[in-house]
Scaffold this motif. Structure first.
Motif, PDB file in Angstrom:
ATOM      1  N   ASP A  46     -10.603   6.711  -7.443  1.00 50.38           N
ATOM      2  CA  ASP A  46     -10.427   8.132  -7.706  1.00 50.38           C
ATOM      3  C   ASP A  46     -11.654   8.834  -7.141  1.00 50.38           C
ATOM      4  OD1 ASP A  46     -10.121  10.694  -8.592  1.00 50.38           O
ATOM      5  OD2 ASP A  46     -10.015  10.192 -10.725  1.00 50.38           O
TER       6      ASP A  46
ATOM      7  N   GLU B 241      -5.896  18.575  -5.467  1.00 51.59           N
ATOM      8  CA  GLU B 241      -5.565  17.169  -5.242  1.00 51.59           C
ATOM      9  C   GLU B 241      -4.053  17.065  -5.109  1.00 51.59           C
ATOM     10  OE1 GLU B 241      -5.743  12.906  -7.666  1.00 51.59           O
ATOM     11  OE2 GLU B 241      -7.168  14.495  -8.150  1.00 51.59           O
TER      12      GLU B 241
ATOM     13  N   THR C 296      -0.756  14.156  -4.073  1.00 47.57           N
ATOM     14  CA  THR C 296      -0.280  12.832  -3.691  1.00 47.57           C
ATOM     15  C   THR C 296       1.081  12.968  -3.008  1.00 47.57           C
ATOM     16  OG1 THR C 296      -1.462  11.721  -5.479  1.00 47.57           O
ATOM     17  CG2 THR C 296       0.390  10.537  -4.490  1.00 47.57           C
TER      18      THR C 296
ATOM     19  N   ARG D 214       1.971   5.707  -0.311  1.00 48.63           N
ATOM     20  CA  ARG D 214       1.537   6.967  -0.905  1.00 48.63           C
ATOM     21  C   ARG D 214       0.151   7.318  -0.375  1.00 48.63           C
ATOM     22  NH1 ARG D 214       0.292   6.767  -5.960  1.00 48.63           N
ATOM     23  NH2 ARG D 214       0.449   4.502  -6.211  1.00 48.63           N
TER      24      ARG D 214
ATOM     25  N   THR E 201      -3.067  10.112  -1.095  1.00 46.54           N
ATOM     26  CA  THR E 201      -3.636  11.138  -1.949  1.00 46.54           C
ATOM     27  C   THR E 201      -4.697  11.901  -1.169  1.00 46.54           C
ATOM     28  OG1 THR E 201      -3.239   9.816  -3.937  1.00 46.54           O
ATOM     29  CG2 THR E 201      -4.833  11.600  -4.132  1.00 46.54           C
TER      30      THR E 201
END
Length: 298
Positions: free
Chosen positions: A209, A224, A226, A289, A291
């Motif tokens: 993170d 932020e 994703t 994915r 982010t």
């Protein structure tokens, strides 16, 4: 900094030593060629998603100077040049071969004059970034030995109000259905698990993170996001070639840890001439994915 250890990151520090200069040069040349191929495939297959990330960035004023840290063969650089047509990009990477490939792409796209390349490894050097308005770091920071130090350096280099965009993947892309191949269901997950066991200690920041680290470096994390990626195979078979190149790299990492049965099944998938090879599968997709953290120097 460069995209060496997988399609989206800087060199992992676990390359086997070579015995002489010629052997090392050949090894580096072959490695750079393979990495450039997979980076180009990644850029081709995921171009739409990359453009959407660039469009999402919360810029307050169109940047005039952008730095792409760990630029690889230029996927981010070219997306940013298209998104911000008045900007100049400084592209930083430790691989001279990747930078040459980036320049070739920029020349083909008619934007060579807007790109300046810098060969540097942020673990061992501190290039002059010259007050950028935007810094882009895609799948590169987690490969650094001390990313916190680099984040502080980027913070200090940015123009006041400038933005840092950190893009990271949750893990390596997956290509096969969970029940594939038919003779060894779940093979892909076992391959990646074996690879993680081997490389996990070398890349402790992968999957981190980044929000707290950005805040600790003095940034204000503004946003932020994703993105879930699921791209089915296309008529060009770019997904198939991307899967083949990716799994070949995984194969090199798990040779000594995978069971003989799984290794044989993986080799059948990687056989480009066999009927059961991955290039002939109609059920491939790219699933991953990404982010994105957008952090501002206040």
């Amino acid at each position: 900094m460069t995209h060496h250890s997988h399609p989206h990151g800087q060199a992992a520090h676990d390359h086997a030593p070579t015995r002489d200069h010629d052997q090392a040069s050949t090894h580096d040349h072959d490695r750079d060629h393979d990495q450039a191929e997979i980076l180009d495939l990644d850029a081709d297959v995921l171009a739409e998603h990359l453009a959407s990330i660039a469009a999402w960035l919360p810029v307050t004023t169109a940047p005039r100077h952008i730095v792409d840290l760990g630029c690889g063969t230029g996927a981010g650089t070219l997306a940013l040049l298209e998104r911000f047509p008045d900007a100049q990009v400084t592209a930083v990477d430790s691989s001279a071969a990747h930078l040459r490939r980036l320049v070739e792409k920029a020349r083909a796209g008619g934007v060579e004059g807007r790109v300046h390349t810098v060969q540097a490894d942020l673990d061992t050097s501190r290039p002059d970034l010259d007050r950028p308005d935007l810094v882009w770091a895609s799948a590169s920071l987690h490969h650094l030995a001390d990313p916190r130090r680099t984040l502080r350096q980027v913070h200090d280099a940015l123009a006041p109000g400038g933005l840092l965009a950190v893009v990271e993947l949750a893990g390596f892309p997956r290509f096969l259905p969970a029940d594939a191949p038919e003779d060894r269901p779940g093979l892909e997950e076992r391959c990646h698990a074996a690879s993680e066991r081997r490389h996990g200690n070398h890349l402790p920041h992968r999957g981190a993170d980044w929000g707290p680290m950005l805040t600790a470096a003095g940034f204000d994390v503004e946003a932020e996001r994703t993105l879930t990626v699921n791209i089915e195979a296309s008529p060009s078979n770019a997904v198939g070639r991307y899967a083949l190149s990716s799994l070949r790299r995984v194969r090199a990492a798990v040779t000594d840890t995978l069971s003989p049965e799984d290794l044989a099944a993986l080799d059948r998938l990687l056989d480009t001439t066999g009927a059961h090879g991955i290039l002939h599968r109609p059920d491939l997709a790219v699933r991953t994915r990404r982010t994105v953290w957008a952090a501002r120097r206040t």
